[in-house]
Design a protein around this motif. Structure first.
Motif, short mmCIF file in Angstrom:
data_model
loop_
_atom_site.label_atom_id
_atom_site.label_comp_id
_atom_site.label_asym_id
_atom_site.label_seq_id
_atom_site.Cartn_x
_atom_site.Cartn_y
_atom_site.Cartn_z
N UNK A 84 17.82 -10.84 -11.31
CA UNK A 84 16.95 -11.90 -11.81
C UNK A 84 16.86 -12.99 -10.74
N UNK A 85 15.66 -13.35 -10.36
CA UNK A 85 15.49 -14.37 -9.33
C UNK A 85 16.07 -15.70 -9.80
N UNK A 86 16.57 -16.48 -8.83
CA UNK A 86 17.18 -17.77 -9.15
C UNK A 86 16.16 -18.75 -9.74
N UNK A 87 14.89 -18.59 -9.37
CA UNK A 87 13.80 -19.42 -9.91
C UNK A 87 12.64 -18.49 -10.21
N UNK A 88 11.65 -18.92 -11.02
CA UNK A 88 10.50 -18.06 -11.29
C UNK A 88 9.81 -17.63 -9.99
N UNK A 89 9.31 -16.41 -9.99
CA UNK A 89 8.72 -15.85 -8.77
C UNK A 89 7.55 -16.68 -8.26
N UNK A 90 6.77 -17.26 -9.15
CA UNK A 90 5.62 -18.05 -8.71
C UNK A 90 6.08 -19.28 -7.93
N UNK A 91 7.15 -19.91 -8.40
CA UNK A 91 7.68 -21.08 -7.69
C UNK A 91 8.30 -20.66 -6.36
N UNK A 92 9.00 -19.53 -6.38
CA UNK A 92 9.62 -19.03 -5.15
C UNK A 92 8.56 -18.71 -4.10
N UNK A 93 7.43 -18.18 -4.54
CA UNK A 93 6.36 -17.82 -3.60
C UNK A 93 5.77 -19.05 -2.94
N UNK B 50 0.81 -1.21 0.00
CA UNK B 50 0.00 0.00 0.00
C UNK B 50 0.85 1.27 0.00
N UNK B 51 2.14 1.13 0.21
CA UNK B 51 3.04 2.29 0.25
C UNK B 51 4.16 2.07 -0.76
N UNK B 52 4.10 2.82 -1.88
CA UNK B 52 5.08 2.63 -2.95
C UNK B 52 6.49 2.97 -2.50
N UNK B 53 6.62 3.73 -1.43
CA UNK B 53 7.94 4.10 -0.96
C UNK B 53 8.62 3.05 -0.13
N UNK B 54 7.88 2.02 0.24
CA UNK B 54 8.45 0.96 1.08
C UNK B 54 9.17 -0.09 0.24
N UNK B 55 10.25 -0.62 0.76
CA UNK B 55 10.95 -1.72 0.11
C UNK B 55 10.07 -2.97 0.21
N UNK B 56 9.65 -3.55 -0.91
CA UNK B 56 8.76 -4.72 -0.86
C UNK B 56 9.36 -5.90 -0.12
N UNK B 57 10.69 -6.05 -0.14
CA UNK B 57 11.32 -7.15 0.57
C UNK B 57 11.24 -6.93 2.08
N UNK B 58 11.42 -5.70 2.51
CA UNK B 58 11.30 -5.38 3.94
C UNK B 58 9.87 -5.60 4.40
N UNK B 59 8.90 -5.16 3.58
CA UNK B 59 7.49 -5.36 3.93
C UNK B 59 7.15 -6.84 4.03
N UNK B 60 7.64 -7.63 3.09
CA UNK B 60 7.33 -9.05 3.08
C UNK B 60 7.91 -9.74 4.32
N UNK B 61 9.18 -9.45 4.62
CA UNK B 61 9.80 -10.07 5.79
C UNK B 61 9.08 -9.64 7.06
N UNK B 62 8.72 -8.37 7.16
CA UNK B 62 8.03 -7.88 8.35
C UNK B 62 6.69 -8.60 8.53
N UNK C 234 5.46 -9.39 -4.30
CA UNK C 234 6.51 -8.77 -3.50
C UNK C 234 7.89 -9.19 -3.98
N UNK C 235 8.04 -10.47 -4.32
CA UNK C 235 9.33 -10.96 -4.81
C UNK C 235 9.68 -10.33 -6.16
N UNK C 236 8.69 -10.23 -7.03
CA UNK C 236 8.93 -9.60 -8.34
C UNK C 236 9.31 -8.13 -8.18
N UNK C 237 8.59 -7.42 -7.30
CA UNK C 237 8.87 -6.00 -7.08
C UNK C 237 10.26 -5.81 -6.47
N UNK C 238 10.61 -6.71 -5.52
CA UNK C 238 11.92 -6.60 -4.88
C UNK C 238 13.04 -6.86 -5.89
N UNK C 239 12.84 -7.83 -6.77
CA UNK C 239 13.85 -8.13 -7.78
C UNK C 239 14.00 -6.96 -8.74
#
Length: 206
Positions: free
Chosen positions: A155-164, A79-91, A144-149
């Motif tokens: 480039x993610x080591x595996x497709x984002x859908x599989x990683x999720x 909901x906040x474009x200024x936030x790091x998606x990886x930080x949001x996901x981990x939180x 979130x993974x796609x946005x973080x990448x």
């Protein structure tokens, strides 16, 4: 007088949801009858049918009364474009672990939802809810993974859908293992290490 009647009805509904949680934990969902719940709540079986048409509807209302922490946390992402998606996901994921580890009611609801329910007969409707929550959760993780990448130009080591799906399974596996023996390890601390290791393996670092 009308207000008091409405308040009484809400109190009865609350008693039924609390009683359902206790009995579901003790007996499992499929082995629990509406009469068991009515007796535990100190009301008549007719009172249950005033609020719920069947056990599946009561079960889902119990879930709605204490939204699973994973659902609640993931809904707060993006909901906040200024936030790091990886930080949001981990939180969000660590918030889930913290809630389960520290809140007895949340833990009980999660135990019922994941360990005490069989998808048979009228409870097939409950499965539909679980599937929707699972798909919604993994889709949010994928975004979130796609946005973080993209933010990190990697480039993610595996497709984002599989990683999720893998990340979701990691979380659920940790929770289930911890619930079997809570004294074996600290859920939030171990989850943080596992999540960061997983994300690093994908090529994502804070």
């Amino acid at each position: 007088m009308v207000r008091r009647t409405k308040e009484d009805a809400e109190e009865t509904r609350h008693q039924l949801l609390e009683a359902a949680q206790r009995v579901f934990v003790e007996k499992g969902v499929s082995r629990t009858s509406l009469q068991d719940i009515a007796q535990a709540a100190g009301v008549t079986r007719g009172a249950i049918y005033w609020h719920f048409k069947n056990k599946a509807e009561l079960f889902n209302a119990m879930m709605d009364s204490a939204v699973l922490p994973m659902e609640q946390a993931l809904q707060q992402i993006g909901h906040d474009a200024g936030q790091d998606p990886l930080v949001e996901l981990e939180r969000a994921m660590l918030q889930t672990m913290r809630s389960i580890e520290s809140n007895a009611r949340t833990r009980a609801i999660f135990e019922v939802a994941t360990l005490k329910v069989e998808y048979v007969d009228e409870l097939l409707a409950v499965k539909q809810r679980h599937v929707k929550c699972y798909l919604d959760g993994t889709q949010q993780m994928q975004r979130s993974l796609e946005d973080a990448a993209a933010r990190r130009l990697v480039t993610l080591a595996v497709p984002a859908v599989e990683a999720a799906h893998g990340l979701h399974a990691l979380m659920v596996g940790l929770i289930h293992s911890w619930m079997l023996e809570p004294s074996a390890f600290k859920l939030e601390a171990v989850a943080q290490t596992a999540i960061r290791t997983y994300l690093a393996g994908l090529g994502l670092r804070p």
